[in-house]
Enzyme design. Structure first.
Site, mmCIF file in Angstrom:
data_model
loop_
_atom_site.group_PDB
_atom_site.id
_atom_site.type_symbol
_atom_site.label_atom_id
_atom_site.label_comp_id
_atom_site.label_asym_id
_atom_site.label_seq_id
_atom_site.Cartn_x
_atom_site.Cartn_y
_atom_site.Cartn_z
ATOM 1 N N GLU A 91 0.826 -1.202 0.000
ATOM 2 C CA GLU A 91 0.000 0.000 0.000
ATOM 3 C C GLU A 91 0.869 1.264 0.000
ATOM 4 O O GLU A 91 1.961 1.280 0.567
ATOM 5 C CB GLU A 91 -0.924 0.014 1.223
ATOM 6 C CG GLU A 91 -1.988 -1.079 1.144
ATOM 7 C CD GLU A 91 -3.054 -0.993 2.231
ATOM 8 O OE1 GLU A 91 -4.217 -1.271 1.920
ATOM 9 O OE2 GLU A 91 -2.733 -0.674 3.388
ATOM 10 N N CYS A 104 3.457 8.487 0.909
ATOM 11 C CA CYS A 104 3.988 7.595 1.937
ATOM 12 C C CYS A 104 4.216 6.253 1.253
ATOM 13 O O CYS A 104 3.262 5.629 0.775
ATOM 14 C CB CYS A 104 2.956 7.485 3.063
ATOM 15 S SG CYS A 104 3.399 6.296 4.328
ATOM 16 N N CYS A 111 6.307 -6.911 7.244
ATOM 17 C CA CYS A 111 7.304 -6.349 8.143
ATOM 18 C C CYS A 111 7.649 -7.379 9.214
ATOM 19 O O CYS A 111 6.791 -8.132 9.654
ATOM 20 C CB CYS A 111 6.734 -5.083 8.791
ATOM 21 S SG CYS A 111 7.911 -4.223 9.847
ATOM 22 N N CYS A 115 5.723 -4.627 15.885
ATOM 23 C CA CYS A 115 5.174 -3.653 16.846
ATOM 24 C C CYS A 115 3.700 -4.013 17.087
ATOM 25 O O CYS A 115 2.956 -4.243 16.129
ATOM 26 C CB CYS A 115 5.285 -2.233 16.284
ATOM 27 S SG CYS A 115 6.981 -1.732 15.940
ATOM 28 N N CYS A 118 0.801 -1.891 15.361
ATOM 29 C CA CYS A 118 0.902 -1.585 13.922
ATOM 30 C C CYS A 118 0.427 -2.752 13.069
ATOM 31 O O CYS A 118 0.931 -3.874 13.196
ATOM 32 C CB CYS A 118 2.352 -1.242 13.579
ATOM 33 S SG CYS A 118 2.597 -0.835 11.844
ATOM 34 N N GLY A 158 6.689 -1.836 6.247
ATOM 35 C CA GLY A 158 8.081 -2.279 6.242
ATOM 36 C C GLY A 158 9.005 -1.402 7.063
ATOM 37 O O GLY A 158 8.651 -0.294 7.465
ATOM 38 N N GLU A 159 10.193 -1.940 7.330
ATOM 39 C CA GLU A 159 11.220 -1.211 8.076
ATOM 40 C C GLU A 159 12.337 -0.854 7.082
ATOM 41 O O GLU A 159 13.105 -1.734 6.660
ATOM 42 C CB GLU A 159 11.738 -2.096 9.219
ATOM 43 C CG GLU A 159 13.004 -1.608 9.893
ATOM 44 C CD GLU A 159 12.950 -0.146 10.345
ATOM 45 O OE1 GLU A 159 11.961 0.280 10.961
ATOM 46 O OE2 GLU A 159 13.918 0.580 10.057
ATOM 47 N N SER A 190 11.601 6.797 8.176
ATOM 48 C CA SER A 190 11.221 6.440 9.535
ATOM 49 C C SER A 190 11.723 5.046 9.898
ATOM 50 O O SER A 190 11.610 4.111 9.109
ATOM 51 C CB SER A 190 9.694 6.488 9.666
ATOM 52 O OG SER A 190 9.308 6.266 10.990
ATOM 53 N N SER A 213 10.684 5.995 15.531
ATOM 54 C CA SER A 213 9.453 5.605 16.218
ATOM 55 C C SER A 213 9.825 5.209 17.638
ATOM 56 O O SER A 213 10.325 4.118 17.871
ATOM 57 C CB SER A 213 8.800 4.440 15.480
ATOM 58 O OG SER A 213 8.555 4.817 14.146
ATOM 59 N N LEU A 214 9.601 6.128 18.566
ATOM 60 C CA LEU A 214 10.050 5.894 19.943
ATOM 61 C C LEU A 214 8.913 5.283 20.764
ATOM 62 O O LEU A 214 9.067 4.219 21.364
ATOM 63 C CB LEU A 214 10.527 7.225 20.541
ATOM 64 C CG LEU A 214 11.366 7.129 21.802
ATOM 65 C CD1 LEU A 214 12.624 6.308 21.585
ATOM 66 C CD2 LEU A 214 11.738 8.528 22.309
ATOM 67 N N HIS A 215 7.812 5.983 20.854
ATOM 68 C CA HIS A 215 6.576 5.458 21.443
ATOM 69 C C HIS A 215 6.624 5.095 22.917
ATOM 70 O O HIS A 215 5.644 4.537 23.450
ATOM 71 C CB HIS A 215 6.051 4.245 20.650
ATOM 72 C CG HIS A 215 5.794 4.520 19.211
ATOM 73 N ND1 HIS A 215 5.090 5.612 18.771
ATOM 74 C CD2 HIS A 215 6.158 3.841 18.081
ATOM 75 C CE1 HIS A 215 5.016 5.584 17.445
ATOM 76 N NE2 HIS A 215 5.678 4.534 17.009
ATOM 77 N N ASN A 289 -3.818 5.205 16.264
ATOM 78 C CA ASN A 289 -4.894 4.886 15.326
ATOM 79 C C ASN A 289 -5.421 3.485 15.591
ATOM 80 O O ASN A 289 -4.668 2.588 15.972
ATOM 81 C CB ASN A 289 -4.383 4.984 13.887
ATOM 82 C CG ASN A 289 -4.073 6.415 13.498
ATOM 83 O OD1 ASN A 289 -4.897 7.305 13.685
ATOM 84 N ND2 ASN A 289 -2.877 6.650 12.995
ATOM 85 N N CYS A 332 -1.260 6.303 9.995
ATOM 86 C CA CYS A 332 -0.078 5.608 10.517
ATOM 87 C C CYS A 332 -0.476 4.282 11.143
ATOM 88 O O CYS A 332 -1.378 4.221 11.976
ATOM 89 C CB CYS A 332 0.598 6.432 11.603
ATOM 90 S SG CYS A 332 1.125 8.035 11.083
HETATM 91 N N1 SAH Z 1 9.060 0.630 10.286
HETATM 92 C C1 SAH Z 1 9.239 2.051 10.264
HETATM 93 C C2 SAH Z 1 8.413 2.717 9.186
HETATM 94 C C3 SAH Z 1 6.929 2.699 9.455
HETATM 95 S S1 SAH Z 1 6.442 4.308 9.745
HETATM 96 C C4 SAH Z 1 8.958 2.622 11.639
HETATM 97 O O1 SAH Z 1 8.496 1.890 12.491
HETATM 98 O O2 SAH Z 1 9.231 3.784 11.880
HETATM 99 C C5 SAH Z 1 4.876 4.133 10.439
HETATM 100 C C6 SAH Z 1 4.750 4.968 11.685
HETATM 101 O O3 SAH Z 1 3.435 4.785 12.246
HETATM 102 C C7 SAH Z 1 5.729 4.544 12.739
HETATM 103 O O4 SAH Z 1 6.132 5.646 13.484
HETATM 104 C C8 SAH Z 1 4.857 3.627 13.570
HETATM 105 O O5 SAH Z 1 5.394 3.381 14.833
HETATM 106 C C9 SAH Z 1 3.573 4.398 13.581
HETATM 107 N N2 SAH Z 1 2.412 3.589 13.941
HETATM 108 C C10 SAH Z 1 2.260 2.269 13.808
HETATM 109 N N3 SAH Z 1 1.053 1.876 14.233
HETATM 110 C C11 SAH Z 1 0.427 2.986 14.669
HETATM 111 C C12 SAH Z 1 -0.857 3.230 15.209
HETATM 112 N N4 SAH Z 1 -1.731 2.233 15.397
HETATM 113 N N5 SAH Z 1 -1.168 4.502 15.538
HETATM 114 C C13 SAH Z 1 -0.294 5.509 15.321
HETATM 115 N N6 SAH Z 1 0.926 5.333 14.808
HETATM 116 C C14 SAH Z 1 1.294 4.085 14.488
#
Ligand code: SAH
Length: 341
Positions: A91, A104, A111, A115, A118, A158-159, A190, A213-215, A289, A332
């Site tokens: 996608e 994007c 992937c 996570c 995701c 993907g990463e 990212s 992506s720290l979270h 999301n 995202c």
């Molecule tokens: N693999 C890379 C590229 C993906 S970017 C990475 O992890 O950064 C997609 C972004 O959306 C990342 O920052 C990811 O952590 C974030 N993301 C994934 N699931 C999400 C969700 N349910 N709500 C908000 N952000 C999310």
């Protein structure tokens, strides 16, 4: 698959010369691929029929067939489900901003990172995308929509740093002055925090924006939601980020999905502020999301405000990411390798 669109111009020139062709033919082919975005050799009308037949035998052109296209009624965000040459699905999302059109793109089919919040990894990992397949996502959208895309975010499925070689080559091709010639400054990449990949990227001295992506503000919370955190501690990751900003002088963008009751307390905000103190960075908060397989709930607006106030008090730059394409699952973490509608 011997993808001709993954070759740089000097490589294509060398291959044409080796096949007894003139060097300028390589420039013509390269223009057809990267300026006119043709999807077949037959469209290369200034190339002789004989050579076109030879090219057909020796090479392939990566294409993305539009399997499905959804347009958001709210903001005209477009989500494409593309079918690749081997039938795999990926996608891409096109978003319209005042400053231009942003795409994007996906970097892998599926992937490996796992996570928990995701959707991109729920159906597992299949393969890396070729440089030409990442480009084709852009070229196909531009042709379909009749627009010129000015910004790229590598934030799809993907990463990117797990497909380092191909992603780097994609970056070279898309910014090449003989091709699309998009400025690196208009590209964000990212990563979920693949530390060795950050160091490899650092050595390339690119002007792109690195998003991380720290979270979570610590290993304990991060390890619960992001398996990669078990491989690289938050200390190692933030050290790599500091090294990155110091050597490239580019500000890092930290992505932080706000999940109610998981990572959004005042204490979490304080710990995050302490960790990021003095770093050339910016925090992008995203209300998490919805993905149907999980029951994560996004933080309330009031909780977000309280979190922001603490970061700001500690002089950390913070913004809330606007959610686009929410009615078509284009936000995202909602992109997948299959279809969900
Ligand atoms: N693999 C890379 C590229 C993906 S970017 C990475 O992890 O950064 C997609 C972004 O959306 C990342 O920052 C990811 O952590 C974030 N993301 C994934 N699931 C999400 C969700 N349910 N709500 C908000 N952000 C999310």
């Amino acid at each position: 698959m011997n993808d001709i669109s993954s070759l740089t111009l000097p490589e294509l020139q060398a291959q044409m010369l080796a096949q007894g062709e003139k060097k300028f033919v390589a420039s013509q082919i390269y223009q057809w691929l990267h300026k006119s975005h043709v999807a077949s050799f037959d469209e290369m009308t200034n190339i002789s029929k004989v050579l076109r037949e030879k090219l057909k035998k020796n090479y392939d052109i990566c294409t993305c067939a539009i399997e499905k296209k959804l347009v958001s009624v709210y903001d005209e965000t477009v989500k494409y489900l593309y079918r690749l040459h081997d039938g795999e699905l990926i996608e891409s999302v096109v978003m319209h901003y005042k400053y231009g059109h942003t795409i994007c793109v996906s970097s892998q089919v599926g992937c490996k990172m796992g996570c928990t919040f995701c959707a991109s990894g729920f159906a597992g990992f299949v393969r890396n995308l070729l440089p030409g397949e990442i480009l084709a996502q852009i070229y196909t959208a531009e042709r379909d929509l009749g627009i010129t895309i000015s910004h790229i975010v590598m934030m799809g499925v993907g990463e990117p740093l797990d497909n380092f070689e191909h992603v780097l080559r994609f970056l070279q091709l898309v910014s090449d002055e003989n091709g699309k010639h998009l400025s690196m400054r208009n590209i964000s990449l990212s990563t979920c925090g693949v530390v060795p990949g950050i160091y490899r990227l650092l050595q390339e001295h690119l002007q792109l924006t690195l998003s991380v992506s720290l979270h979570a503000p610590n290993d304990e919370i991060r390890q619960k939601t992001m398996p990669v955190a078990k491989r690289y501690s938050i200390d190692e990751l933030l050290k790599a980020c500091r090294d990155y900003t110091e050597q490239t002088h580019r500000r890092i963008s930290f992505e932080y999905a706000m999940i109610a009751g998981v990572n959004d307390s005042d204490e979490n905000a304080l710990e995050l502020s302490r960790r990021l103190r003095g770093m050339l960075c910016h925090v992008n908060l995203i209300p998490v999301n919805a993905v149907k397989e999980r029951d994560y709930v996004k933080s309330s607006a009031a909780r977000m405000q309280a979190f922001i106030a603490i970061l700001e008090k500690h002089h950390i730059n913070v913004t809330v990411r606007r959610t686009l394409g929410s009615d078509i699952n284009a936000s995202c973490g909602q992109l997948r390798r299959g279809e969900t509608h």
